[in-house]
Motif scaffolding. Structure first.
Motif, PDB file in Angstrom:
ATOM      1  N   SER A  76     -11.195  10.188  -7.292  1.00 20.40           N
ATOM      2  CA  SER A  76     -12.150   9.405  -8.089  1.00 20.40           C
ATOM      3  C   SER A  76     -12.652  10.196  -9.299  1.00 20.40           C
ATOM      4  CB  SER A  76     -13.339   8.983  -7.222  1.00 20.40           C
ATOM      5  OG  SER A  76     -13.986  10.110  -6.663  1.00 20.40           O
ATOM      6  N   ALA A  93      -1.181   3.767  -4.376  1.00 22.59           N
ATOM      7  CA  ALA A  93      -2.303   4.591  -3.910  1.00 22.59           C
ATOM      8  C   ALA A  93      -3.535   4.396  -4.780  1.00 22.59           C
ATOM      9  CB  ALA A  93      -1.903   6.069  -3.898  1.00 22.59           C
ATOM     10  N   GLY A  94      -3.428   3.505  -5.764  1.00 25.74           N
ATOM     11  CA  GLY A  94      -4.562   3.228  -6.640  1.00 25.74           C
ATOM     12  C   GLY A  94      -4.501   3.953  -7.963  1.00 25.74           C
ATOM     13  N   SER A  99      -4.601   7.667  -0.990  1.00 25.09           N
ATOM     14  CA  SER A  99      -5.537   7.206  -2.002  1.00 25.09           C
ATOM     15  C   SER A  99      -5.768   8.295  -3.041  1.00 25.09           C
ATOM     16  CB  SER A  99      -6.878   6.833  -1.357  1.00 25.09           C
ATOM     17  OG  SER A  99      -7.786   6.337  -2.315  1.00 25.09           O
ATOM     18  N   ASN A 152      -4.739   9.444 -11.500  1.00 25.33           N
ATOM     19  CA  ASN A 152      -5.553   8.632 -10.597  1.00 25.33           C
ATOM     20  C   ASN A 152      -5.949   7.302 -11.224  1.00 25.33           C
ATOM     21  OD1 ASN A 152      -7.473   9.373 -12.472  1.00 25.33           O
ATOM     22  ND2 ASN A 152      -8.872  10.342 -11.016  1.00 25.33           N
ATOM     23  N   GLY A 198       0.806  -1.210   0.000  1.00 25.23           N
ATOM     24  CA  GLY A 198       0.000   0.000   0.000  1.00 25.23           C
ATOM     25  C   GLY A 198       0.839   1.260   0.000  1.00 25.23           C
ATOM     26  N   GLN A 236      -3.720   5.685   5.029  1.00 26.70           N
ATOM     27  CA  GLN A 236      -3.523   5.205   3.667  1.00 26.70           C
ATOM     28  C   GLN A 236      -3.680   6.341   2.659  1.00 26.70           C
ATOM     29  OE1 GLN A 236      -5.845   1.202   3.700  1.00 26.70           O
ATOM     30  NE2 GLN A 236      -4.212   1.040   2.170  1.00 26.70           N
TER      31      GLN A 236
END
Length: 270
Positions: A159, A235-236, A156, A257, A141, A154
């Motif tokens: 979106s 982090a995605g 992230s 992202n 992660g 965390q």
């Protein structure tokens, strides 16, 4: 999922934990020279600036790593690569954003990455003057810590799904022209909701923590983005070169992202 650094002690013989500790020490050292009136700025062969802070911080990283992992390779911006015999390689940029540092702008970063057999294992993006840090271990992660909150959380990405709603960050606009990509920059600037030059490692930290949606570098070296790759991806998000390859050695970089990545690559190719 394990939280760094305490739970990372056993991974890669403690190298992931050491990655955080060494980067922190180097970043703290840069602050001894930050915003000093007597700072001497030299020009390198490519006319980019370098200071005693760059050199001393990298020397400190090399010293600390040699004490703990003498068989590892260390590659950095300011000095020749020190080749080791183990499969591990450290990549350091002591001050990413020296121009910001020289101007007294607190958005410079200290970057440290760890690889094994040329594959990413982890990375640190530290913003010493702001007290912000993002760290990642592949499969472990991406994590974020700020001076105002000592606890790790965390990291992230956002979106955001549409470029028209995106925050686009860059390091230096005129570098797009070096790749004949000035039109690509102008197109992204026009399409994005907000464009800002909060660049270098700080821009990628913003992407990894969801405060920006895409960061584009027309020109970069491995030490500029080796730490960025795992931080953004864990982090995605997604970090690649402009061809879409997941590498820190492509000569340029894009961090998003993930949701916007193909759209950004398409526009850069165009």
């Amino acid at each position: 999922m394990a939280t760094p650094p305490d739970q990372w002690q056993s991974l890669h013989q403690g190298r992931l934990s050491a990655m955080i500790e060494v980067a922190s020490a180097a970043g703290q050292h840069t602050l001894k020279h930050f915003r000093r009136d007597d700072l001497v700025v030299d020009a390198k062969s490519d006319d980019s600036p370098v200071t005693v802070a760059d050199r001393e911080a990298e020397q400190l990283v090399r010293k600390l790593l040699n004490e703990r992992f003498p068989d590892d390779t260390v590659q950095g911006e300011e000095f020749a690569e020190a080749k080791g015999t183990s499969p591990y390689r450290w990549i350091v940029d002591p001050i990413d954003g020296t121009k910001s540092f020289v101007c007294g702008v607190p958005l410079y970063s200290t970057l440290l990455a760890l690889e094994c057999d040329a594959e990413p294992l982890g990375g640190v993006i530290l913003i010493p003057a702001l007290g912000e840090m993002a760290v990642a271990g592949v499969g472990q992660g991406s994590w974020y810590q700020s001076r105002s909150d000592a606890a790790w959380g965390q990291a992230s990405v956002s979106s955001t799904r549409e470029l028209s709603k995106a925050v686009f960050v860059v390091s230096q606009v005129d570098s797009f022209a070096a790749l004949n990509a000035a039109d690509a920059y102008l197109g992204l600037e026009k399409e994005a909701r907000v464009t800002r030059s909060w660049g270098d490692g700080y821009g990628y930290l913003l992407v990894a923590t969801g405060r920006a949606d895409l960061m584009v570098d027309p020109i970069c070296n491995p030490w500029d983005v080796a730490a960025v790759l795992p931080v953004v991806n864990e982090a995605g998000g997604k970090f690649t070169d402009w061809k879409g390859e997941t590498t820190s050695r492509g000569g340029n970089g894009v961090g998003t992202n993930g949701l916007l990545h193909e759209a950004v690559i398409e526009r850069l190719r165009g």
